[in-house]
Scaffold this motif. Structure first.
Motif, PDB file in Angstrom:
ATOM      1  N   TYR A 132       0.845  -1.200   0.000  1.00 25.28           N
ATOM      2  CA  TYR A 132       0.000   0.000   0.000  1.00 25.28           C
ATOM      3  C   TYR A 132       0.880   1.250   0.000  1.00 25.28           C
ATOM      4  O   TYR A 132       2.050   1.211   0.379  1.00 25.28           O
ATOM      5  N   ARG A 133       0.298   2.335  -0.454  1.00 26.49           N
ATOM      6  CA  ARG A 133       1.028   3.609  -0.528  1.00 26.49           C
ATOM      7  C   ARG A 133       1.328   4.127   0.878  1.00 26.49           C
ATOM      8  O   ARG A 133       0.466   4.154   1.749  1.00 26.49           O
ATOM      9  N   ASP A 134       2.601   4.554   1.059  1.00 23.27           N
ATOM     10  CA  ASP A 134       3.038   5.094   2.346  1.00 23.27           C
ATOM     11  C   ASP A 134       4.109   6.155   2.076  1.00 23.27           C
ATOM     12  O   ASP A 134       5.273   5.829   1.862  1.00 23.27           O
ATOM     13  N   PRO A 135       3.727   7.430   2.063  1.00 27.09           N
ATOM     14  CA  PRO A 135       4.686   8.512   1.745  1.00 27.09           C
ATOM     15  C   PRO A 135       5.862   8.598   2.715  1.00 27.09           C
ATOM     16  O   PRO A 135       6.891   9.193   2.384  1.00 27.09           O
ATOM     17  N   TRP A 158      -0.143  -3.564 -12.178  1.00 22.29           N
ATOM     18  CA  TRP A 158      -1.145  -4.626 -12.282  1.00 22.29           C
ATOM     19  C   TRP A 158      -2.248  -4.452 -11.254  1.00 22.29           C
ATOM     20  O   TRP A 158      -3.417  -4.585 -11.563  1.00 22.29           O
ATOM     21  N   GLN A 159      -1.839  -4.159 -10.018  1.00 23.47           N
ATOM     22  CA  GLN A 159      -2.816  -4.083  -8.926  1.00 23.47           C
ATOM     23  C   GLN A 159      -3.445  -2.709  -8.781  1.00 23.47           C
ATOM     24  O   GLN A 159      -4.637  -2.593  -8.485  1.00 23.47           O
ATOM     25  N   GLY A 160      -2.661  -1.662  -8.994  1.00 28.88           N
ATOM     26  CA  GLY A 160      -3.124  -0.311  -8.732  1.00 28.88           C
ATOM     27  C   GLY A 160      -2.647   0.161  -7.363  1.00 28.88           C
ATOM     28  O   GLY A 160      -1.735  -0.425  -6.779  1.00 28.88           O
ATOM     29  N   LEU A 180      -8.453  -0.494  -2.147  1.00 30.80           N
ATOM     30  CA  LEU A 180      -7.970  -0.149  -3.485  1.00 30.80           C
ATOM     31  C   LEU A 180      -8.623   1.157  -3.920  1.00 30.80           C
ATOM     32  O   LEU A 180      -9.845   1.261  -4.014  1.00 30.80           O
ATOM     33  N   VAL A 181      -7.792   2.178  -4.154  1.00 37.92           N
ATOM     34  CA  VAL A 181      -8.335   3.494  -4.512  1.00 37.92           C
ATOM     35  C   VAL A 181      -8.084   3.843  -5.970  1.00 37.92           C
ATOM     36  O   VAL A 181      -8.709   4.743  -6.528  1.00 37.92           O
ATOM     37  N   LYS A 182      -7.139   3.124  -6.603  1.00 35.91           N
ATOM     38  CA  LYS A 182      -6.869   3.343  -8.020  1.00 35.91           C
ATOM     39  C   LYS A 182      -6.587   1.998  -8.660  1.00 35.91           C
ATOM     40  O   LYS A 182      -5.677   1.288  -8.248  1.00 35.91           O
ATOM     41  N   ALA A 183      -7.380   1.632  -9.645  1.00 29.71           N
ATOM     42  CA  ALA A 183      -7.279   0.307 -10.245  1.00 29.71           C
ATOM     43  C   ALA A 183      -6.059   0.195 -11.145  1.00 29.71           C
ATOM     44  O   ALA A 183      -5.584   1.179 -11.720  1.00 29.71           O
ATOM     45  N   GLY A 184      -5.558  -1.028 -11.266  1.00 31.14           N
ATOM     46  CA  GLY A 184      -4.454  -1.320 -12.161  1.00 31.14           C
ATOM     47  C   GLY A 184      -4.950  -2.115 -13.361  1.00 31.14           C
ATOM     48  O   GLY A 184      -6.151  -2.236 -13.611  1.00 31.14           O
ATOM     49  N   ALA A 185      -4.006  -2.703 -14.109  1.00 34.98           N
ATOM     50  CA  ALA A 185      -4.358  -3.419 -15.326  1.00 34.98           C
ATOM     51  C   ALA A 185      -5.199  -4.666 -15.052  1.00 34.98           C
ATOM     52  O   ALA A 185      -6.001  -5.071 -15.893  1.00 34.98           O
ATOM     53  N   PHE A 186      -5.013  -5.279 -13.865  1.00 32.81           N
ATOM     54  CA  PHE A 186      -5.713  -6.527 -13.565  1.00 32.81           C
ATOM     55  C   PHE A 186      -6.642  -6.389 -12.358  1.00 32.81           C
ATOM     56  O   PHE A 186      -6.937  -7.364 -11.666  1.00 32.81           O
ATOM     57  N   THR A 187      -7.087  -5.170 -12.084  1.00 28.16           N
ATOM     58  CA  THR A 187      -8.089  -4.923 -11.045  1.00 28.16           C
ATOM     59  C   THR A 187      -9.083  -3.907 -11.571  1.00 28.16           C
ATOM     60  O   THR A 187      -8.851  -3.267 -12.600  1.00 28.16           O
ATOM     61  N   LYS A 188     -10.180  -3.757 -10.884  1.00 20.86           N
ATOM     62  CA  LYS A 188     -11.160  -2.740 -11.277  1.00 20.86           C
ATOM     63  C   LYS A 188     -11.976  -2.321 -10.062  1.00 20.86           C
ATOM     64  O   LYS A 188     -12.064  -3.034  -9.068  1.00 20.86           O
TER      65      LYS A 188
END
Length: 253
Positions: A132-135, A158-160, A180-188
């Protein structure tokens, strides 16, 4: 007596699954859908591993030609899975120098040959899906299973993007959940904000499946031989058991 007690404690420690130490009691692990008899899954996992993981990690206990056990020809292995060497009999070494890995990530990326045996399949499966995103982190990424991990999320396209949210549990205590807040190529994400990660999870299951196979490649053939032996014993002993029963009970019936 003290020596015996020390040995007993050591044996008990070895009996505890490695994933318990790796993840900690407070981090629940997802069950990995492992099936090392699924050759297609292992092939897909090998492709992901050689294309992504071998950029930084090595697997020096594994040789490329062992992949022929997965119904791959040497030509297919050379054309699709070999990028750091030209000899199919070579081990899976990494091109990156250990010093560079330590400089870029804070520690030299470990060899992954036996990582599935050391950590456990559930740990790997949860780890691969737990970024997960962690600044606050140097790479901008953290992991739910491995806090303050030095590795960036190489599968983020892939994940977002996931974020860690603190929510109130049913018992009133704060719990941490990934969203999940932003989808990747293999998620929605649908119009209601609900995430669907089935395809990405399937690919991480393939990668985990391959790493379980890589930790002990002979286990596939060993299980196949085991099924044949059991079938042989059943077919061999069943007639004897039947006739022995008839002989034993003949004076009664």
């Amino acid at each position: 007596m003290k020596k015996f007690i020390r040995h007993l404690i050591a044996a008990a420690a070895l009996a505890v699954p490695a994933s318990v130490f790796a993840a900690g009691a407070s981090v629940p692990l997802d069950k990995a859908p492992i099936d090392i008899q699924n050759v297609e899954s292992l092939q897909r996992g090998a492709q992901i591993f050689t294309n992504y993981c071998l950029s930084c990690h090595s697997a020096q206990a594994m040789r490329y030609n062992r992949l022929t056990d997965l119904a791959l020809s040497e030509k297919q292995i050379k054309e699709n899975l070999m990028f750091a060497t030209e000899k199919v009999g070579d081990t899976m070494k990494v091109a990156m120098a250990p010093a560079d890995g330590k400089k870029w990530f804070g520690a030299t990326p470990p060899d992954l040959s036996l990582i599935a045996r050391a950590r456990g399949a559930d740990y790997l499966y949860s780890y691969l899906r737990g970024f997960y995103r962690d600044p606050s982190r140097p790479t901008g990424w953290n992991n739910k299973v491995f806090d303050k991990v030095g590795m960036p999320h190489i599968m983020w396209e892939w994940q977002g993007d996931q974020v860690m949210e603190t929510v109130k549990g049913k018992d009133g205590h704060d719990t941490h959940e990934l969203k999940l807040v932003k989808a990747g190529a293999f998620t929605k994400i649908d119009e209601n904000g609900k995430a669907n990660t089935a395809e990405f999870d399937s690919r991480m299951a393939d990668l985990t499946n391959y790493m379980v196979y890589m930790a002990e490649p002979v286990q596939v053939k060993r299980q196949q031989i085991g099924y044949v032996v059991l079938m042989f014993l059943v077919l061999l002993l069943l007639p004897f058991a039947y006739f022995l029963k008839k002989e034993y009970w003949k004076d009664i019936h």
